[in-house]
Scaffold this active site. Structure first.
Site, mmCIF file in Angstrom:
data_model
loop_
_atom_site.group_PDB
_atom_site.id
_atom_site.type_symbol
_atom_site.label_atom_id
_atom_site.label_comp_id
_atom_site.label_asym_id
_atom_site.label_seq_id
_atom_site.Cartn_x
_atom_site.Cartn_y
_atom_site.Cartn_z
ATOM 1 N N GLU A 171 1.748 5.356 3.698
ATOM 2 C CA GLU A 171 2.183 3.953 3.739
ATOM 3 C C GLU A 171 3.577 3.767 3.141
ATOM 4 O O GLU A 171 3.779 2.959 2.237
ATOM 5 C CB GLU A 171 1.154 3.071 3.028
ATOM 6 C CG GLU A 171 -0.165 3.040 3.792
ATOM 7 C CD GLU A 171 -1.205 2.098 3.207
ATOM 8 O OE1 GLU A 171 -1.095 1.745 2.017
ATOM 9 O OE2 GLU A 171 -2.132 1.713 3.938
ATOM 10 N N GLU A 177 -6.290 5.625 8.715
ATOM 11 C CA GLU A 177 -7.178 4.884 7.803
ATOM 12 C C GLU A 177 -7.718 3.654 8.502
ATOM 13 O O GLU A 177 -6.971 2.932 9.171
ATOM 14 C CB GLU A 177 -6.430 4.403 6.550
ATOM 15 C CG GLU A 177 -6.202 5.465 5.522
ATOM 16 C CD GLU A 177 -5.548 4.920 4.253
ATOM 17 O OE1 GLU A 177 -5.837 3.773 3.854
ATOM 18 O OE2 GLU A 177 -4.746 5.671 3.669
HETATM 19 C C1 BG6 Z 1 -4.483 1.928 1.852
HETATM 20 C C2 BG6 Z 1 -4.275 3.123 0.984
HETATM 21 O O1 BG6 Z 1 -3.506 1.047 1.480
HETATM 22 O O2 BG6 Z 1 -5.632 1.176 1.727
HETATM 23 C C3 BG6 Z 1 -5.517 3.638 0.304
HETATM 24 O O3 BG6 Z 1 -3.613 4.157 1.663
HETATM 25 C C4 BG6 Z 1 -6.393 2.486 -0.108
HETATM 26 O O4 BG6 Z 1 -5.128 4.449 -0.756
HETATM 27 C C5 BG6 Z 1 -6.798 1.689 1.114
HETATM 28 O O5 BG6 Z 1 -7.525 2.881 -0.829
HETATM 29 C C6 BG6 Z 1 -7.740 0.532 0.839
HETATM 30 O O6 BG6 Z 1 -7.245 -0.268 -0.194
HETATM 31 P P1 BG6 Z 1 -8.129 -0.586 -1.481
HETATM 32 O O7 BG6 Z 1 -7.240 -1.368 -2.365
HETATM 33 O O8 BG6 Z 1 -9.304 -1.343 -0.987
HETATM 34 O O9 BG6 Z 1 -8.521 0.728 -2.059
#
Ligand code: BG6
Length: 467
Positions: free
Chosen positions: A173, A366
């Site tokens: 990101e 993701e």
């Molecule tokens: C993304 C990141 O921004 O979102 C992860 O690459 C992160 O590291 C994921 O865990 C979800 O966000 P959060 O704050 O719910 O863990």
């Protein structure tokens, strides 16, 4: 769906690995960061305060559970697993003369375990972490010195694992630099009073872009078969109305996203980048040779995270949360318990927009649902997670089969429960596997399959046909 589609899951060392003082590892920036509740910010300390709880220290202890956890991934039929390497496990202070052999051996064992089950590792070199010592000594990515140090770290691991790892993602990101108010995770930066934040931010972005490109150039010398990807926090956004001003605001909202991928794919700062620099009145230094590095270090595939969508316009009445982003509420969408708007079709739209712009292979690195799980009868009845993932995967399949998008993999976030990046909470769970720890790290650490476990297993086994 192509037969070799890479189904899998993704995680990050700072949220999963733990073992923060083991195997010669140095302190990482996450190790001085306290957890928070939803709506609050995590507090960054100058050094470790023994009275405080820091979620990264134990996380969900992949360090001691990697064999068991990888066996669970294999049971689900994973074809790939996206993970990150903790820089301070390799170079405890970032600028040490020699790498830490124990740290290198740990990842050797992890990769060997994955390969034993024919799970393809996809490795992120920088996922929201760096040695804390580099922040103390150089101020993190505000300093140009970080380029060479990070490339040295990348070369060390690429040389070491050249026969085990083919897919590399340089920065997770990378555009979160322009989004987060405290670019701590992305760049080890806390703004100082009175400084021009915009210039600091653009300078750090330039250094990371150069570091990313230089890593790719060096990586290709090590193994010409390596495949390199970027990783963008994708902002799927809709205009509030068809008013041209709202449409223009939507256009502007996407500039900081294209800023990074334009450079990483086209190998130069494009008109989009200049336009954003101008709007932000940003100034930063480019040294001789930098532009040539950018030109020669372009990526092979575009990867991105997708969780939710937002709305942009002149008259936003109600705001909504999102992953590091915020914008307007969309009256047509439900939200998660953390207020993120659930929009599977937005994933198909995003895949189309990205592919139309760049025409290079895509990878969804993701996507997942953070929710409070109720642990009962040694499992979690997480139909809500199955629903979320099913709808998103269906949208992905439609994009591939009906829109002819070239997408070669999907890694859901995150197969085994881990701590949240945003808050450090444990109760915001994403996994197919429940880990018995609470927000203060109390619990046995035991792993239990949730109902979604066998559901995803079927999806993978049938290559997305049974969903
Ligand atoms: C993304 C990141 O921004 O979102 C992860 O690459 C992160 O590291 C994921 O865990 C979800 O966000 P959060 O704050 O719910 O863990």
């Amino acid at each position: 769906m192509r037969e070799d589609f890479l189904w899998g899951g993704a995680s990050a060392a700072n949220q999963y690995e733990g073992g923060y003082q083991e195997g010669g590892r140095g302190l990482s920036i996450n190790d001085v960061e306290q957890g928070a509740s939803h709506g609050q910010s995590r507090i960054i300390h100058d050094c470790i305060d023994e009275k405080c709880y820091y979620p990264s220290h134990q996380a969900t202890d992949f360090y001691h559970h990697y064999q068991e956890d990888i066996a669970l991934l294999a049971e689900m039929g994973f074809r790939c697993y996206r993970m990150s390497i903790c820089w301070s496990r390799i170079y405890p202070h970032g600028d040490d003369e020699i790498p830490n052999e124990e740290g290198l051996q740990f990842y050797d064992r992890v990769f060997d375990e994955l390969l034993k089950y024919e799970i393809e590792p996809i490795v992120t070199l920088h996922h929201f972490e760096m040695p804390l010592a580099l922040v103390k000594k150089y101020g993190g990515w505000r300093n140009r010195k970080m380029i060479d140090l990070s490339v040295r770290y990348a070369k060390t691991v690429m040389e070491r694992y050249q026969n085990k790892v083919k897919y590399w993602i340089t920065f997770n990101e990378i555009n979160s630099l322009f989004i987060a108010e405290v670019p701590w995770h992305q760049a080890g930066i806390i703004y100082q009073e009175g400084e021009n934040k915009t210039d600091v931010m653009f300078q750090a972005a330039h250094y990371q872009l150069v570091a990313s490109a230089k890593t790719i150039i060096e990586g290709r010398k090590i193994n010409s078969q390596f495949q390199f990807g970027n990783m963008i926090l994708y902002n799927c956004c809709y205009a509030m109305t068809c008013h041209p001003l709202d449409q223009m605001m939507l256009h502007d909202k996407l500039l900081p996203i294209y800023y990074f991928s334009d450079v990483q794919i086209r190998g130069k700062y494009t008109n989009t980048c200049f336009s954003y620099q101008k709007r932000m009145n940003a100034h930063f230094d480019i040294e001789e040779g930098d532009l040539e590095i950018l030109r020669n270090g372009v990526i092979d595939f575009y990867s991105f995270s997708y969780y939710s969508s937002l709305v942009e316009g002149r008259e936003i009445e109600q705001s909504a949360d999102g992953n590091l982003l915020d914008g307007g509420k969309n009256p047509y969408l439900e939200t998660t318990q953390w207020g993120w708007q659930i929009d599977p079709l937005g994933l198909r739209i995003s895949l189309n927009l990205i592919y139309d712009r760049y025409q290079i292979p895509l990878f969804v690195s993701e996507n997942g649902l953070g929710a409070v799980d109720e642990f009962k009868n040694n499992t979690v009845y997480d139909n809500y997670r199955i629903d979320y993932l099913r709808q998103h995967i269906q949208a992905l399949i439609a994009a591939i089969e009906e829109d002819f998008i070239d997408c070669f993999g999907y890694t859901m976030w995150s197969p085994i429960d881990i701590i949240s990046a945003g808050t450090g909470e444990m109760k915001k769970r994403y996994g197919f596997v429940y880990v018995d720890y609470d927000d203060l790290g109390q619990g046995s650490g035991q792993r239990y399959k949730k109902q979604s476990f066998s559901w995803y297993q079927k999806v993978v086994q049938t290559n997305g046909k049974e969903i």
